[in-house]
Every structure is written in C-alpha cells, then in structure tokens.
Design an enzyme around this catalytic site. Structure first.
Site, short mmCIF file in Angstrom:
data_model
loop_
_atom_site.label_atom_id
_atom_site.label_comp_id
_atom_site.label_asym_id
_atom_site.label_seq_id
_atom_site.Cartn_x
_atom_site.Cartn_y
_atom_site.Cartn_z
N ASP A 35 0.82 -1.21 0.00
CA ASP A 35 0.00 0.00 0.00
C ASP A 35 0.86 1.26 0.00
O ASP A 35 0.45 2.30 -0.51
CB ASP A 35 -0.92 -0.01 1.22
N CYS A 260 -2.90 7.72 -1.89
CA CYS A 260 -3.98 7.10 -2.64
C CYS A 260 -4.00 7.72 -4.04
O CYS A 260 -4.24 8.93 -4.16
CB CYS A 260 -5.33 7.28 -1.97
N ASN A 269 -0.31 6.21 5.06
CA ASN A 269 -0.91 5.50 6.18
C ASN A 269 -0.30 5.96 7.50
O ASN A 269 0.76 6.58 7.54
CB ASN A 269 -0.64 4.00 6.04
#
Length: 322
Positions: A35, A260, A269
């Site tokens: 991610d 994102c 994050n």
C-alpha cells in the site's frame, strides 16, 4: 536520554508475546511494501523491496503485505510482484499476504510458490469504486465473490478491505450503513477479517465511532481491523477510537509510506513506528522490536530519497544509531 537508556526502555516496552494476554495484544498488519510503495512515482528497485520486507520480518511483525497482483499497466510499481514474493525470506510464524484485484490477478498469484493468503478490496462509495474498478460498489462486491470462491477452492486465507469508510473524494461523507452493508457481504463470502480503511484520512473520533457502532448490528470486533491514513493528523486518534471499541488489529505502513492515487492530496498511512510507540506506551503488546522497526523505516526512506513521515523515526533513529 542516552542511547543505552532509549534501547533499554524499548526492551521494557516490547514485552514478549508469551507475557501477553488477549486483552493487551494488538496485531499489527504492515502494509508499507504494498500500500505504501505502490504510490511512489519513481520505480523502487526489486532488491530494495526484498531487503525492506526481510528487515520487517526480523522486527517481530506477524503480518506483512508483500505486493499486489494488479496489472502493471495501472500500477507499474507492482510489476515485479512475482520476483518480490519469490525473493523474500519467509520467516516461520509470519504471514505474507498479497493483494488480488480480480480473477486474472489470482491466476497470476497462483503461479507463484508459497502464497497462502490474499487480500481483496471493496469500497463503501460508488464514486470511488467507479474511479478505481469502473463499476458500482455493489457490482464490485459481486466481482470479489468470484475471486473469493476461486481462492477458497485453493485453500487460501482471505482478508478483506473496505475503502472510504467515512469519506470519499468523489461522494463526500459516507453513511455508516454503506460500510456495514459491504462488510457484511465480505464476511458472508468468506473473509476471516475485514479491514476498515479511512482511505483519504478525513475521519475524526466521532465519525469513526458512528461507523463502528453501526457495524455491531452485523459483526463483532474480533472480525475487524482499522486502517487509517493521516492526511489531517487524525490517524492515531482514530486508531485509539477503534481500540476502545475492542478492535485489536491495526494496519500501518513503515515510515508512513503511502497515499492514494485516486484521492488527490491524501497522505500516507499511519506510520508503523508511531503506532507501535503509542501502543507500547499504553501497555499493549505488539511483539515488535521498535529499534529494528525504526532502522527499517530509515532504510526505505533513504532508498526512495524521501524524509520519513514517522515522528517516532525522526526522534529515535539517531539515538538508535549511536
């Protein structure tokens, strides 16, 4: 504080898992290699990714999301997925899940030896789903079911993600009932756990609280995880809110890597170093060695030539390096 005192304090805080009770153990799911790195503009060398994951494996983390089997056309950073997964040292007792977006991705993953767990993702927002996978949120969940059915036939563990649990860059505020609906389906289809993602980091204590309260009509805290981005500096507060509700699994990204691609301005994050430091300060057990974690965070920040987004890393790296 001297380097000796810092290291000694960390050893005290990092109690062994053998001493932990169910009440104070929090499992950290490290999502930085997937991610986090998928959002880097410059290609991160495969060897760097492998070195990072190997360092993270030595910290005591029990779950490290390695990569994503998505088309390199859409996410070039994950184009070396097979090489990365095959190249890392698999440490006993550590899970190494991979993200699977569709059946084609699952087919690619099944060609790689050693994959035992996958993650699938849905959205609580139609706008986000359309931008991300070109369909509505409900349609995306039905596609996921096909992936999950095929994965279950292969004996794979399946973890689910729900994006935009409190806010969406396209649809604005998200109703808690939308999150509950998607989460219920993912659990019904076979996810052992669903991670609730504040994808653009707009959540606050009250919005996270309202979202979780609605979920209790269909599930319990032991089936959920929390995944917070820190765009507005609320990630740790929101994680604490989830902990107060009984959630004991926290997703985070070493050095605060991430963002994102579909949410302009969204930062990374919650930094794993910051989450672990906070949890240890509350008397929770993670089994994670903070010193090794800080060094892994410094390694990847140096490798991609970006300052760390972790305040704990900034505060402790020089002391740990003495």
């Amino acid at each position: 504080m001297s380097g000796f005192l810092v290291r000694n304090a960390t050893r005290v805080l990092t109690r062994s898992l053998a001493q932990a009770t169910n009440a104070d153990y929090i499992r950290i799911v490290e999502v930085g290699p997937r991610d986090g790195l998928q959002n880097e503009a410059k290609q991160v060398p495969t060897e760097v990714k492998i070195n990072l994951i190997n360092q993270l494996s030595d910290t005591g983390l029990k779950s490290i999301e390695v990569t994503s089997f998505v088309s390199p056309k859409w996410v070039p950073q994950m184009g070396d997925n097979s090489k990365v997964f095959s190249g890392i040292k698999k440490k006993p007792g550590v899970d190494y899940p991979v993200l699977i977006p569709n059946l084609k991705g699952l087919e690619s993953a099944l060609q790689v030896d050693g994959i035992k767990e996958i993650a699938v993702f849905a959205s609580a927002s139609d706008g986000f789903a359309k931008k991300n996978v070109n369909c509505t949120a409900d349609e995306a969940v039905l596609r996921i079911k096909d992936v999950m059915d095929a994965a279950k036939l292969k004996g794979l563990k399946i973890r689910g993600y729900v994006s935009c649990v409190v806010g969406c860059p396209y649809d604005g505020a998200i109703k808690p009932s939308a999150v509950t609906s998607v989460t219920e389906k993912l659990l019904e289809f076979g996810c052992y756990e669903v991670s609730l993602g504040d994808t653009i980091g707009v959540g606050t204590r009250d919005t996270i609280d309202a979202m979780l309260k609605d979920l209790w009509s269909v599930t319990t805290a032991d089936r959920l995880a929390i995944h917070c981005h820190d765009t507005y500096g609320q990630a740790l507060v929101n994680i604490c809110t989830a902990l107060e509700h009984g959630i004991k699994v926290v997703d985070s990204s070493v050095s605060g890597l991430g963002g994102c691609p579909y949410a302009k301005g969204a930062t990374g994050n919650a930094a794993t170093e910051d989450v672990v430091y906070m949890l240890h300060g509350q008397g929770c057990v993670t089994g994670v060695d903070l010193e090794k974690l800080v060094k892994a965070g410094h390694y990847i920040s140096t490798a991609i030539d970006k300052p760390t987004a972790s305040r704990v890393n900034k505060a402790l790296y020089q002391k740990y390096s003495l």
